[in-house]
Every structure is written in structure tokens, then in C-alpha cells.
Write a protein that holds these residues in place. Sequence first.
Motif, PDB file in Angstrom:
ATOM      1  N   ARG A   1      15.806 -30.283 -18.422  1.00 25.53           N
ATOM      2  CA  ARG A   1      15.383 -30.404 -19.802  1.00 25.53           C
ATOM      3  C   ARG A   1      16.202 -31.470 -20.536  1.00 25.53           C
ATOM      4  NH1 ARG A   1      11.157 -30.393 -23.067  1.00 25.53           N
ATOM      5  NH2 ARG A   1      11.473 -29.304 -25.055  1.00 25.53           N
ATOM      6  N   ALA A   2      17.510 -31.531 -20.264  1.00 29.16           N
ATOM      7  CA  ALA A   2      18.356 -32.543 -20.891  1.00 29.16           C
ATOM      8  C   ALA A   2      17.890 -33.942 -20.528  1.00 29.16           C
ATOM      9  CB  ALA A   2      19.809 -32.343 -20.487  1.00 29.16           C
ATOM     10  N   ALA A   3      17.524 -34.144 -19.265  1.00 26.14           N
ATOM     11  CA  ALA A   3      17.038 -35.460 -18.830  1.00 26.14           C
ATOM     12  C   ALA A   3      15.732 -35.821 -19.520  1.00 26.14           C
ATOM     13  CB  ALA A   3      16.862 -35.472 -17.321  1.00 26.14           C
ATOM     14  N   GLU A   4      14.860 -34.844 -19.685  1.00 23.70           N
ATOM     15  CA  GLU A   4      13.573 -35.086 -20.351  1.00 23.70           C
ATOM     16  C   GLU A   4      13.783 -35.534 -21.793  1.00 23.70           C
ATOM     17  OE1 GLU A   4       9.465 -32.665 -21.577  1.00 23.70           O
ATOM     18  OE2 GLU A   4      11.089 -31.637 -20.510  1.00 23.70           O
ATOM     19  N   LEU A   5      14.842 -34.994 -22.408  1.00 28.09           N
ATOM     20  CA  LEU A   5      15.095 -35.302 -23.816  1.00 28.09           C
ATOM     21  C   LEU A   5      16.023 -36.494 -23.996  1.00 28.09           C
ATOM     22  CD1 LEU A   5      15.537 -31.711 -25.310  1.00 28.09           C
ATOM     23  CD2 LEU A   5      13.484 -33.140 -25.221  1.00 28.09           C
ATOM     24  N   MET A   6      16.147 -37.337 -22.969  1.00 27.07           N
ATOM     25  CA  MET A   6      16.983 -38.528 -23.059  1.00 27.07           C
ATOM     26  C   MET A   6      16.085 -39.758 -23.012  1.00 27.07           C
ATOM     27  SD  MET A   6      19.919 -39.861 -23.427  1.00 27.07           S
ATOM     28  CE  MET A   6      20.411 -41.577 -23.367  1.00 27.07           C
ATOM     29  N   PRO A   7      15.456 -40.122 -24.136  1.00 25.59           N
ATOM     30  CA  PRO A   7      14.592 -41.312 -24.127  1.00 25.59           C
ATOM     31  C   PRO A   7      15.417 -42.554 -23.808  1.00 25.59           C
ATOM     32  CG  PRO A   7      14.308 -40.025 -26.136  1.00 25.59           C
ATOM     33  CD  PRO A   7      15.514 -39.490 -25.448  1.00 25.59           C
ATOM     34  N   GLN A   8      14.846 -43.433 -23.010  1.00 24.91           N
ATOM     35  CA  GLN A   8      15.514 -44.673 -22.682  1.00 24.91           C
ATOM     36  C   GLN A   8      14.800 -45.836 -23.368  1.00 24.91           C
ATOM     37  OE1 GLN A   8      17.566 -45.198 -18.971  1.00 24.91           O
ATOM     38  NE2 GLN A   8      16.395 -43.490 -18.134  1.00 24.91           N
ATOM     39  N   TYR A   9      15.301 -47.034 -23.088  1.00 24.46           N
ATOM     40  CA  TYR A   9      14.740 -48.192 -23.772  1.00 24.46           C
ATOM     41  C   TYR A   9      13.255 -48.304 -23.452  1.00 24.46           C
ATOM     42  CZ  TYR A   9      14.938 -52.649 -26.177  1.00 24.46           C
ATOM     43  OH  TYR A   9      14.767 -53.664 -27.094  1.00 24.46           O
ATOM     44  N   GLU A  10      12.438 -48.489 -24.488  1.00 21.26           N
ATOM     45  CA  GLU A  10      10.994 -48.409 -24.332  1.00 21.26           C
ATOM     46  C   GLU A  10      10.438 -49.557 -23.500  1.00 21.26           C
ATOM     47  OE1 GLU A  10      11.509 -49.663 -28.760  1.00 21.26           O
ATOM     48  OE2 GLU A  10      12.787 -48.852 -27.173  1.00 21.26           O
ATOM     49  N   LYS A  11       9.469 -49.233 -22.661  1.00 21.24           N
ATOM     50  CA  LYS A  11       8.753 -50.285 -21.945  1.00 21.24           C
ATOM     51  C   LYS A  11       8.096 -51.209 -22.969  1.00 21.24           C
ATOM     52  CE  LYS A  11       9.289 -48.988 -17.597  1.00 21.24           C
ATOM     53  NZ  LYS A  11       8.171 -48.407 -16.844  1.00 21.24           N
ATOM     54  N   GLY A  12       8.232 -52.499 -22.755  1.00 21.16           N
ATOM     55  CA  GLY A  12       7.710 -53.466 -23.711  1.00 21.16           C
ATOM     56  C   GLY A  12       8.654 -53.763 -24.853  1.00 21.16           C
ATOM     57  N   GLY A  13       9.838 -53.098 -24.859  1.00 17.96           N
ATOM     58  CA  GLY A  13      10.819 -53.365 -25.898  1.00 17.96           C
ATOM     59  C   GLY A  13      11.413 -54.756 -25.756  1.00 17.96           C
ATOM     60  N   LEU A  14      11.769 -55.363 -26.881  1.00 18.37           N
ATOM     61  CA  LEU A  14      12.248 -56.736 -26.905  1.00 18.37           C
ATOM     62  C   LEU A  14      13.627 -56.842 -26.252  1.00 18.37           C
ATOM     63  CD1 LEU A  14      11.248 -59.473 -28.092  1.00 18.37           C
ATOM     64  CD2 LEU A  14      12.733 -58.996 -30.060  1.00 18.37           C
ATOM     65  N   LEU A  15      13.779 -57.814 -25.343  1.00 17.01           N
ATOM     66  CA  LEU A  15      15.060 -58.128 -24.727  1.00 17.01           C
ATOM     67  C   LEU A  15      15.714 -59.291 -25.469  1.00 17.01           C
ATOM     68  CD1 LEU A  15      14.032 -57.997 -20.949  1.00 17.01           C
ATOM     69  CD2 LEU A  15      15.229 -56.222 -22.235  1.00 17.01           C
ATOM     70  N   ILE A  16      17.020 -59.446 -25.259  1.00 22.21           N
ATOM     71  CA  ILE A  16      17.730 -60.565 -25.869  1.00 22.21           C
ATOM     72  C   ILE A  16      17.615 -61.815 -25.008  1.00 22.21           C
ATOM     73  CG2 ILE A  16      19.997 -61.401 -26.606  1.00 22.21           C
ATOM     74  CD1 ILE A  16      20.737 -58.485 -27.233  1.00 22.21           C
ATOM     75  N   VAL A  17      17.782 -61.650 -23.685  1.00 21.92           N
ATOM     76  CA  VAL A  17      17.755 -62.778 -22.744  1.00 21.92           C
ATOM     77  C   VAL A  17      16.673 -62.562 -21.702  1.00 21.92           C
ATOM     78  CG1 VAL A  17      19.093 -64.094 -21.051  1.00 21.92           C
ATOM     79  CG2 VAL A  17      20.232 -63.177 -23.094  1.00 21.92           C
ATOM     80  N   PRO A  18      15.724 -63.465 -21.548  1.00 18.31           N
ATOM     81  CA  PRO A  18      15.500 -64.623 -22.428  1.00 18.31           C
ATOM     82  C   PRO A  18      14.802 -64.200 -23.708  1.00 18.31           C
ATOM     83  CG  PRO A  18      13.835 -64.573 -20.720  1.00 18.31           C
ATOM     84  CD  PRO A  18      14.788 -63.462 -20.398  1.00 18.31           C
ATOM     85  N   PRO A  19      14.973 -64.938 -24.802  1.00 18.25           N
ATOM     86  CA  PRO A  19      14.337 -64.567 -26.065  1.00 18.25           C
ATOM     87  C   PRO A  19      12.826 -64.401 -25.910  1.00 18.25           C
ATOM     88  CG  PRO A  19      15.946 -66.288 -26.429  1.00 18.25           C
ATOM     89  CD  PRO A  19      15.808 -66.154 -24.944  1.00 18.25           C
ATOM     90  N   GLY A  20      12.321 -63.316 -26.474  1.00 18.75           N
ATOM     91  CA  GLY A  20      10.891 -63.040 -26.418  1.00 18.75           C
ATOM     92  C   GLY A  20      10.458 -62.218 -25.226  1.00 18.75           C
ATOM     93  N   ALA A  21      11.316 -62.086 -24.202  1.00 18.24           N
ATOM     94  CA  ALA A  21      10.955 -61.281 -23.033  1.00 18.24           C
ATOM     95  C   ALA A  21      10.925 -59.812 -23.415  1.00 18.24           C
ATOM     96  CB  ALA A  21      11.942 -61.522 -21.901  1.00 18.24           C
ATOM     97  N   GLU A  22      10.056 -59.065 -22.738  1.00 10.36           N
ATOM     98  CA  GLU A  22       9.934 -57.636 -22.993  1.00 10.36           C
ATOM     99  C   GLU A  22      10.365 -56.846 -21.767  1.00 10.36           C
ATOM    100  OE1 GLU A  22       5.892 -57.112 -24.199  1.00 10.36           O
ATOM    101  OE2 GLU A  22       6.288 -57.800 -26.253  1.00 10.36           O
ATOM    102  N   TYR A  23      10.896 -55.658 -22.007  1.00 10.02           N
ATOM    103  CA  TYR A  23      11.460 -54.844 -20.932  1.00 10.02           C
ATOM    104  C   TYR A  23      10.352 -54.296 -20.037  1.00 10.02           C
ATOM    105  CZ  TYR A  23      14.113 -51.163 -18.602  1.00 10.02           C
ATOM    106  OH  TYR A  23      14.702 -50.354 -17.667  1.00 10.02           O
ATOM    107  N   LEU A  24      10.424 -54.613 -18.751  1.00  9.07           N
ATOM    108  CA  LEU A  24       9.417 -54.186 -17.781  1.00  9.07           C
ATOM    109  C   LEU A  24       9.998 -53.274 -16.717  1.00  9.07           C
ATOM    110  CD1 LEU A  24       7.627 -57.623 -17.253  1.00  9.07           C
ATOM    111  CD2 LEU A  24       6.993 -55.775 -18.824  1.00  9.07           C
ATOM    112  N   GLY A  25      11.298 -52.987 -16.786  1.00  9.65           N
ATOM    113  CA  GLY A  25      11.970 -52.219 -15.745  1.00  9.65           C
ATOM    114  C   GLY A  25      11.544 -50.763 -15.708  1.00  9.65           C
ATOM    115  N   ASP A  26      12.116 -50.056 -14.738  1.00 11.34           N
ATOM    116  CA  ASP A  26      11.780 -48.646 -14.533  1.00 11.34           C
ATOM    117  C   ASP A  26      12.818 -47.708 -15.107  1.00 11.34           C
ATOM    118  OD1 ASP A  26       9.445 -49.253 -13.103  1.00 11.34           O
ATOM    119  OD2 ASP A  26      10.593 -49.586 -11.266  1.00 11.34           O
ATOM    120  N   ASN A  27      13.822 -48.251 -15.820  1.00  9.42           N
ATOM    121  CA  ASN A  27      14.896 -47.451 -16.365  1.00  9.42           C
ATOM    122  C   ASN A  27      15.691 -46.774 -15.255  1.00  9.42           C
ATOM    123  OD1 ASN A  27      15.199 -47.478 -19.327  1.00  9.42           O
ATOM    124  ND2 ASN A  27      13.023 -46.974 -19.300  1.00  9.42           N
ATOM    125  N   TYR A  28      16.674 -46.018 -15.661  1.00  9.85           N
ATOM    126  CA  TYR A  28      17.579 -45.400 -14.701  1.00  9.85           C
ATOM    127  C   TYR A  28      17.166 -43.962 -14.392  1.00  9.85           C
ATOM    128  CZ  TYR A  28      20.574 -49.397 -15.692  1.00  9.85           C
ATOM    129  OH  TYR A  28      21.072 -50.662 -15.832  1.00  9.85           O
TER     130      TYR A  28
END
Length: 788
Positions: free
Chosen positions: A203-230
Motif C-alpha cells: 500500500r505504501a508503494a501504491e501511494l508513492m507517486p513518481q514523476y509523471e510520464k510526459g513530465g517536462l525534463l530539464i535536459v534536453p530542454p523541452g524533452a518529456e519523461y518517457l521512462g518507467d520510473n523505479y
Amino acid sequence: MLYSYTARSQQSCARSPLLSDTRTVSQNALDDALPNVTVSLSFDTLDGPVTIYRDEYGIPHVKATTVHDAFFGQGFATAQDRLFQMDHDRRWAYGRWAELAGESAVEQDVLMRKFQLRRSVERDYGAINAETRAMFEAYAEGVNGFIETTEALPVEYAILGESPEAWTAKDCLAVFKARHVLMGHMEAKLWRAKTVAALGAERAAELMPQYEKGGLLIVPPGAEYLGDNYDVLGGYVSGAEHVDGMADADSGSNNWAVHGSRTTSGKPLLAGDPHRPIETPSVYYQNHISCDEFDGMGLSFPGCPGFPHFGHNARVAWCVTHAAADYQDLYIESFRGGSSLHYEHKGSWKHAETHAEVIQVRGAEAVEVEVTTTHHGPIVVGEPSSGRAIAFKYTATDGPNMGLEALLMQLCSSSVDEMDAAMRGWVDPCNNYVFGDVEGDIAYLTRGKVPIRSMANAWLPVPGWTGEHEWEGFIPFEEMPRIRNPENGFIVTANNKQVDDDYPYYISVQYATEHRARRIYDRLAEMPNATVEDMGDVHAERVSIPALAYLKLLPGVEPADERSAEAQRVLLRWDGKMDVDAAAPAIFSAFRYHLDDTILRHLLGPLADYALSAGGRGAPHHVSLLKAHLVRMAETDDASWLPSGATWKSLNAEALGNAVEYLTDRIGNDMNEWTWGKIHQTNRPHWLSNAYSWAAELEGPAMPLGGDGDTPLAASYSHSDPFGIAGSSVARYIYDLSDWDNSRWIVPFGASGHPASAHFSDQSVHMGGRRFHPYDYSWIQIGVVRRS
């Protein structure tokens, strides 16, 4: 105003207390505390004349010839304006604040003694190079020059019957450490341990939101997060057995750079604002120091020389946001007693260092603290006598830290290449470092030391006895995320994720949502010929992405009564701007507060009361992540986190009704009077407010502010205190690299920490109005050198 100094013997500045804890502070006492800023003095430690000019806002401009004299002048001017603040931060660092604040400060002092900052300061000071020590020593000489010659001390000393101790060069290191020791992930890992123990790993893991898919990255500018998270669940499951029984022991920014190819002047613009708790006076101090080696201006921490985070010299400018990097680990140590204390490590028992420290408490008995240290670091949670306790390993205190050697290199740099190289040794805090030069280059670097270790360390306290979770060096400086002159022409950071998961090293599992970064990025993308005024507009950006999301759902909500229907109509006409003088932002915020409260109490169960009232960076940050995740769930009609039988429509209708009731009780029946600024105002406590009622009279004025925690015009509030502003911009700045004098800045109150000063709060009205003050940098502009 000329200052030429000679040494004098230190005067005795101790006075009898002026008042009891309940009486008011007299105007005479406030007036008597004002320093003389027109006096001419001399000190035989100076190399030559030092002139301190003060502009129309009381901001000091120090003109000297040598590096020593420039930092002497910076120390002197800072002490004139902020001596008691400096003393607070020093006592805070050393666990001595209870000497002035009494029993209200004991718990804080105990924790700071356990951190052992004094010990790490001693080690660092012995390791830094001679040039950096000379900088600290010159600054301390300047502080003491003021203490020794002044006839007026901050009013707090007179009220308390105390006097300041001499400043030392080591104190400069201490105040910097104190301002950053609680900015890491320690509290987050303790909070996660608490959630695992109370709710179970799954339950604790379920309630740990991670960085959203499509969220803005810093490097490179304008890139969006496509990873699978941890693998959150894997990390929680593997650590759950070790945290059982330990769980009950118990800030954000924006910045951006625009390349000259996208500005009217053809030269870069840098801008941003640090977000910290509002306090009186503000954490940052505006000042300017000049000598033959450099001419620097920016924001410093009172008590520490240079401009660590925000500033520029004649050729380069720099600014930061918190990188949210993970550079603090917690190790569960297994102890055994006997004639001396030992702890287990890799099958053998090591001697644990222990010693006692005494905290003197004003008006009460002294408190003795036993401090224990293992090779992982000091014990900060739990008691070794119980057999288990938690050690704190932190880059800034683990071994000699020479990071502040960068301060002088910053001031002497002439290009982005030199600025990048100057950050090689930077340790703490880890920052999103954005910088540019007058030749036209802009750059980004994740600066600071990030340890390499197992992913188990990322989530929870880890067993210290196995040897499986030791640090294995740091991410190489050459491989830290960085970029130079990106193709899109600008760089944006707002505590969002730096890089995608193809980056080979672990930096963090916990970032701010993309909301602020996205709004800034979108605004800059619309500006092909940006100006300083345009940067001011970005600072003032106050459209709430969560508000726009919830507004899409409101047409389907059936209000419970006519008053709720009227509130719904106000919201449906709204553009999502969190304007200080509008009613819609107040209605939306009250609606969202009640909606979140209902769902979060359901999700967190036995932890809800603690999570929704806690301070610090553990539970509150997790709560903010949960709130952001609820926005995304509402947009997709995902009801998996809602109470049984509830729908988004039913909860929205209920929250709308609760919002109307709340605002009616708080403001009155007239909905036109429900402006955001009436309930969204700064909390601005003095450091002594928890101890003495009279300290409230030393606080700055309350400021109604627009925006909220999700907008670039940042003004966040805690769930436990809606809607008083707990954290906000504590400075705003715009650097124009085509003409430094065309730059802009502002702080919440003013340059001075003295309530009777004309410059105690003269910037407040413009801070609340989203305006900026002129930025006098050239000596011609300041009025020292006449125009030809």
C-alpha cells in the motif's frame, strides 16, 4: 558614506532586559537600535579605503581595492543590517538557540547537536585552501569591526539583556550548513519508513507517486519523461523488515535562461526566484562588493561571504534551484553495550564514539544530550541503548567539504567555461545551476556531490551492519547533467526531473511536479524577442494547471444548493489565474482543500492526522505529490483512490458545498468579498515568536499574494494552515547581460533587519504587486562616478 577604519577595543554591549515577555516594544527602543550608517571610522587591518554606499532602498554597495577589504566591507555592512539574524543562524547551527529562546528551542537544539555541524565545520575549515580561509577571515573581521565600534545593537539584544559574541571565520561555514542541512531526503526516508510500518509495503508503494510520464525534463530542454520510473514496491519490500520499530522515532525554486538569439538585445537574460519559508527579515540579503579583482552583486546569506546561489560579476551571472538530488542516507545501526558502546559491521563489532553535550536553556534547567557517532555518521533517530538507532550520512558533513572554495572562483570567473570549472568541487546543496556570460553563452549544470550506492538507499533507512549499502564514490563531475546553448534557445528548471532514465546514475526518486516548469516553458516558447519586461511577466505567471483541470469537471457537478451553484458559476467564468483580488481563486482553493482532505484522510488512514499537520520535507512533500496525482486521476475519471461508493462528481459537489460554507464563515455572506488576498497572506514569523509574544511586534507586514504552490508566482501553504503562505518567493531577480543596470530584483521585506529602519519593509508593497526595483550596478548608476 565613507568608512575608513582603525581598531578599537570591544565595547561591552550587554544591557538589562527592556521588557517582560508580554509587554510591548517601545518605539524608543526600536529607534535606539538603528546603526549609524554615515559614520567615518578606521581600522588598521585594512589595506586601503573602503566606501559603503547605500542606495535608495538601503542596499549596500561596497567599493574597495583589495579582495580582503571587499569582504571586510561585506561583513561590516551585513552586520549593520542583519546581526541578530546572523547570530540566530550561528546558534541554530551549533544547537545553542535555547540560550535565547528558552524551552521552545530545546528540541531543535538537540537535533542540531546530533547533526554535529560544529565538528564538520572544524574539519572543513582545516581543509579549505588559504584563499578561502582569508575570505572568511576578512568577512569575520568586518562583522567584528561593526560589533566593536557600534553604539547601537539590534533591539533583540536589548530586550533580552544579551550581547553578541565575536564572529569567527568558522561561523561563516556554520550558518551556510545550517541553512541547508534539512533540505535533503532524510525526512522523506523517515516518512516512507512510517508509511511502510503503518500501511504495509504494497500500500505504501501504491501511494508513492513518481514523476509523471510526459513530465517536462530539464535536459534536453523541452524533452518529456518517457521512462518507467523505479521499482518502488521492490524497494519497500526489501527494506520493510528493517524499518519495523524505527518508524515512530522521529523548499522549491524557479529559474530560467534565455539565449541572445531569442532576446531583443541579442544577449542572454537570466531570471528566477528561490522559494523558502517567509521569515523576518528575509533569508537573503541584497548587496554589492567591488575590488580590483571582481565586481559582484547579488543575494547572500547573512553571515556567509560571497553570493553562493544568485549573483553576477562584470561578465557572468548565475542562479540556482534545488535539484532534489538524494545526497543523504540513513543507516540502521545494530548496537551492543558493555564497558563501551559497539555497533555491528560486516560480521565484526566496531567501537562507537560517544560524548555528552550540555544545552543551556534560558529560564530553565540545562539539558544534557548524549551524541553517538558511527562510521556512517551521527545517530539522529532512536537510542543506541535500545539496540537499534539510525545514523545520518550526508555529503556536507561526511569528511572534509571544500565546496565553498567555489565562492571566490565564481566572483572571479569570466565565462561559462570558467563558471562550469569553478563548480567541480561544489558539494552541497545539489543545485540546478543556470548561468550565462556577456559573450552570449547560456548553460546548465547539475552541481554538487551525488553518491553512488545501492538503490535500496533511495527509499528507506537501510541496514548498516551488512556492508551492502556503502557509498562507492560520487557521480563523476564530467558526467553530471549539463547543457550549453540548447537549440530551443532557453533553459528552464523548477525542481523538476533533470534527465530521463537512460542516464546511467541514480539522482533522485522525488521531484516537484512539472506544473511550474511547464508554465514557464510554455511562456518562454511564445517569446521570440524577449525583454526584461517579458521576464517580469513570466515571474507573474499565475495560471494554475490543477485549476484548469478541475474546471473541466465542474460543468458535470450538481450543486447542493443555490449558494454552491453561484460559486460554481463564478468558477466557470474564471480563466484559472490565481489573482490576489479575485474571488474565484479563493473558491477554487477552498474547494480543492476540502476535496483533497476527504481523499487523503481515506488514503492515509492512521497516518492522516500526522501527515496533514507535519512540518519539514517528509510528509508534506509526499502530501503535495499525492495532491498532484489526484489531479491526473480526476482528469481521467480514475476512481481507484476514492472512498468506497464515491465518484468524482459526488466528491466535487461535496467539496464545493464545504468551500462555500468555509468562506462564508471566514469572510462573510457577500461572495464578491471572497478575494484570494483576504485569506492568502504571508506568515512572517520572527525567530523568537515561538518563545515570546513581544516578538510579533518585530515581524514584517503581512502581504496578500497571488499565485499558489503550483504557479510560477509561488506562494504555497500547508494543509494544516489554509491558506496562510508558508513558503514563497524570498527574492525575484532578472539579470540583463546586455546592460546590468537594466536588471531588476526584489525581496519580500527590505534590506534592513531593524523594524525602525525605513528599509525594513519598503520592498513589501512592490513584492505583493508583482513589481520589481531598479538594479543599480555600475558605479555611474549608483552615483559614485560622474558621467562624462
